[in-house]
Design a protein around this motif. Structure first.
Motif, PDB file in Angstrom:
ATOM      1  N   ILE A  91      33.148   5.539   3.787  1.00 16.31           N
ATOM      2  CA  ILE A  91      31.689   5.527   3.921  1.00 16.31           C
ATOM      3  C   ILE A  91      31.075   6.896   3.651  1.00 16.31           C
ATOM      4  O   ILE A  91      31.643   7.909   4.030  1.00 16.31           O
ATOM      5  N   PRO A  92      29.932   6.902   2.977  1.00 14.96           N
ATOM      6  CA  PRO A  92      29.301   8.177   2.651  1.00 14.96           C
ATOM      7  C   PRO A  92      28.687   8.806   3.907  1.00 14.96           C
ATOM      8  O   PRO A  92      28.291   8.097   4.830  1.00 14.96           O
ATOM      9  N   ARG A  93      28.657  10.138   3.926  1.00 16.51           N
ATOM     10  CA  ARG A  93      28.051  10.859   5.047  1.00 16.51           C
ATOM     11  C   ARG A  93      27.248  12.027   4.524  1.00 16.51           C
ATOM     12  O   ARG A  93      27.539  12.541   3.453  1.00 16.51           O
ATOM     13  N   LEU A  94      26.252  12.413   5.300  1.00 15.37           N
ATOM     14  CA  LEU A  94      25.480  13.606   4.984  1.00 15.37           C
ATOM     15  C   LEU A  94      25.385  14.443   6.253  1.00 15.37           C
ATOM     16  O   LEU A  94      25.647  13.942   7.344  1.00 15.37           O
ATOM     17  N   ASP A  95      25.000  15.718   6.100  1.00 21.03           N
ATOM     18  CA  ASP A  95      24.680  16.478   7.306  1.00 21.03           C
ATOM     19  C   ASP A  95      23.159  16.644   7.349  1.00 21.03           C
ATOM     20  O   ASP A  95      22.462  16.317   6.390  1.00 21.03           O
ATOM     21  N   ALA A  96      22.663  17.151   8.470  1.00 17.30           N
ATOM     22  CA  ALA A  96      21.207  17.205   8.682  1.00 17.30           C
ATOM     23  C   ALA A  96      20.496  18.125   7.689  1.00 17.30           C
ATOM     24  O   ALA A  96      19.280  18.036   7.524  1.00 17.30           O
ATOM     25  N   GLU A  97      21.251  18.997   6.998  1.00 20.73           N
ATOM     26  CA  GLU A  97      20.614  19.918   6.021  1.00 20.73           C
ATOM     27  C   GLU A  97      20.535  19.328   4.621  1.00 20.73           C
ATOM     28  O   GLU A  97      19.994  19.973   3.719  1.00 20.73           O
ATOM     29  N   PHE A 112      22.349   2.152   4.995  1.00 20.44           N
ATOM     30  CA  PHE A 112      22.124   3.302   5.858  1.00 20.44           C
ATOM     31  C   PHE A 112      23.207   4.337   5.591  1.00 20.44           C
ATOM     32  O   PHE A 112      24.294   4.009   5.100  1.00 20.44           O
ATOM     33  N   ILE A 113      22.879   5.596   5.903  1.00 18.89           N
ATOM     34  CA  ILE A 113      23.812   6.708   5.710  1.00 18.89           C
ATOM     35  C   ILE A 113      24.057   7.356   7.066  1.00 18.89           C
ATOM     36  O   ILE A 113      23.104   7.610   7.817  1.00 18.89           O
ATOM     37  N   CYS A 114      25.318   7.631   7.387  1.00 13.64           N
ATOM     38  CA  CYS A 114      25.655   8.308   8.645  1.00 13.64           C
ATOM     39  C   CYS A 114      25.469   9.811   8.504  1.00 13.64           C
ATOM     40  O   CYS A 114      25.826  10.400   7.474  1.00 13.64           O
ATOM     41  N   ILE A 115      24.888  10.403   9.543  1.00 17.69           N
ATOM     42  CA  ILE A 115      24.676  11.848   9.566  1.00 17.69           C
ATOM     43  C   ILE A 115      25.653  12.439  10.573  1.00 17.69           C
ATOM     44  O   ILE A 115      25.748  11.963  11.720  1.00 17.69           O
ATOM     45  N   GLU A 116      26.404  13.462  10.146  1.00 16.59           N
ATOM     46  CA  GLU A 116      27.315  14.115  11.078  1.00 16.59           C
ATOM     47  C   GLU A 116      27.104  15.618  11.006  1.00 16.59           C
ATOM     48  O   GLU A 116      26.638  16.148   9.994  1.00 16.59           O
ATOM     49  N   ASN A 117      27.428  16.324  12.093  1.00 22.66           N
ATOM     50  CA  ASN A 117      27.251  17.779  12.097  1.00 22.66           C
ATOM     51  C   ASN A 117      28.497  18.451  11.512  1.00 22.66           C
ATOM     52  O   ASN A 117      29.443  17.785  11.084  1.00 22.66           O
ATOM     53  N   LYS A 118      28.483  19.802  11.487  1.00 25.10           N
ATOM     54  CA  LYS A 118      29.564  20.538  10.825  1.00 25.10           C
ATOM     55  C   LYS A 118      30.942  20.269  11.448  1.00 25.10           C
ATOM     56  O   LYS A 118      31.968  20.371  10.782  1.00 25.10           O
ATOM     57  N   GLU A 119      30.957  19.924  12.743  1.00 28.08           N
ATOM     58  CA  GLU A 119      32.248  19.652  13.399  1.00 28.08           C
ATOM     59  C   GLU A 119      32.696  18.212  13.211  1.00 28.08           C
ATOM     60  O   GLU A 119      33.732  17.812  13.725  1.00 28.08           O
ATOM     61  N   GLY A 120      31.872  17.411  12.508  1.00 29.56           N
ATOM     62  CA  GLY A 120      32.253  16.017  12.276  1.00 29.56           C
ATOM     63  C   GLY A 120      31.801  15.061  13.372  1.00 29.56           C
ATOM     64  O   GLY A 120      32.216  13.902  13.393  1.00 29.56           O
TER      65      GLY A 120
END
Ligand code: 2BA
Ligand code: 2BA
Lengths: 141, 141
Positions: A91-97, A112-120
């Motif tokens: 599944i594709p993911r993006l970060d908040a930036e 929908f796209i999942c958003i994860e932070n730098k630590e995953g």
């Protein structure tokens, strides 16, 4: 269309935050997953692990396909199968930036796209509805 | 964003024509409908009558909710219930002459919009993917 404004979209402002996202755990069985989907009314939701990291996506098409026998859908199998056996791990993911352009490109093929932070760690989801809502407001000037 | 170009969208050019749209008939039972949904891989599809007129929409959430008992999902009920009892009859429609603005406004809340001609015959569907694909090409210039 005032392109600069439209493109200055900030993912954090528009995503549905993790506390409001229905999800299941990798270790749940498919009967539990189907109940969560049915009660939430969604057709697909994220799968997390106990550390709250994103592991995949589970949906009613995936669940039904996994118990589709030669002659009928074998509902009794739901208790035997686990989410992690059936889920879509790719599944594709993006970060908040990430930018709205990156978001729109992915939303062409994903509801929908999942958003994860730098630590995953899972932070939330960005949906097609949110982007279309912005587009709608934009073209109405 | 070259707004005039983007807004000159012609629904007939971009809709999925009826012959390529998975659908069920009002008189089918929910077991058949769930099989059609599972084999097509879609989560919601139009419901037509024998005259090929649009009557509603059926989805896996609607089906599962209709057989959700107090303790479990009662799969044995699928054969007993008909599509027309469970389907959502309140669905938005457009005709082929409608504008992209009208389409986008409806696609904010609906993953697809049914297109019918002046006599009420089903012509096809316009999906969120199609509009997002156009938007994506547009912002990439
Ligand atoms: N309870 C509800 N209230 C109002 N409208 C509802 C609704 N449930 C569904 N919809 C409408 O139906 C669309 C498709 O929902 P679906 O569950 O297939 O597809 C959803 C679902 O898979 C996921 N999703 C959305 N919100 C979620 C949440 N809070 N938790 C988990 N997953 C979510 O993202 C996909 C796209 O969502 P999006 O909002 O763009 O699009 C939604 C929304 O426009
Ligand atoms: N076989 C497949 N191949 C490639 N991608 C697939 C696919 N099945 C689903 N997808 C992707 O998943 C999205 C959601 O599909 P869903 O079945 O929930 O929601 C679908 C479904 O309810 C309906 N739909 C789309 N095409 C259909 C068709 N040919 N017949 C009947 N219903 C259709 O319109 C909704 C929105 O479709 P959209 O294309 O915007 O969005 C689709 C598409 O991006």
């Amino acid at each position: 269309l005032h392109s600069e404004e439209f493109l200055e979209f900030n993912i954090s402002d528009f995503m549905i935050p993790s506390e409001r996202v229905a999800h299941v755990q990798v270790g749940n069985n498919l009967e539990h997953a189907l109940l969560v989907l049915t009660k939430s009314g969604y057709t697909a939701i994220p799968v997390l692990d106990p550390q709250y990291k994103l592991q995949g996506l589970i949906s009613t098409p995936i669940i039904m396909d996994s118990i589709l026998g030669l002659e009928r859908i074998e509902f009794e199998q739901l208790e035997q199968k686990r989410v992690e056996e059936a889920m879509n791990r790719n599944i594709p993911r993006l970060d908040a930036e990430s930018s709205i352009q990156q978001s729109i490109e992915l939303l062409v093929d994903h509801p929908f796209i999942c958003i994860e932070n730098k630590e995953g760690y899972f932070e939330g989801i960005l949906t097609r509805r949110t982007v279309l809502d912005q587009l709608n407001k934009h073209i109405r000037r």
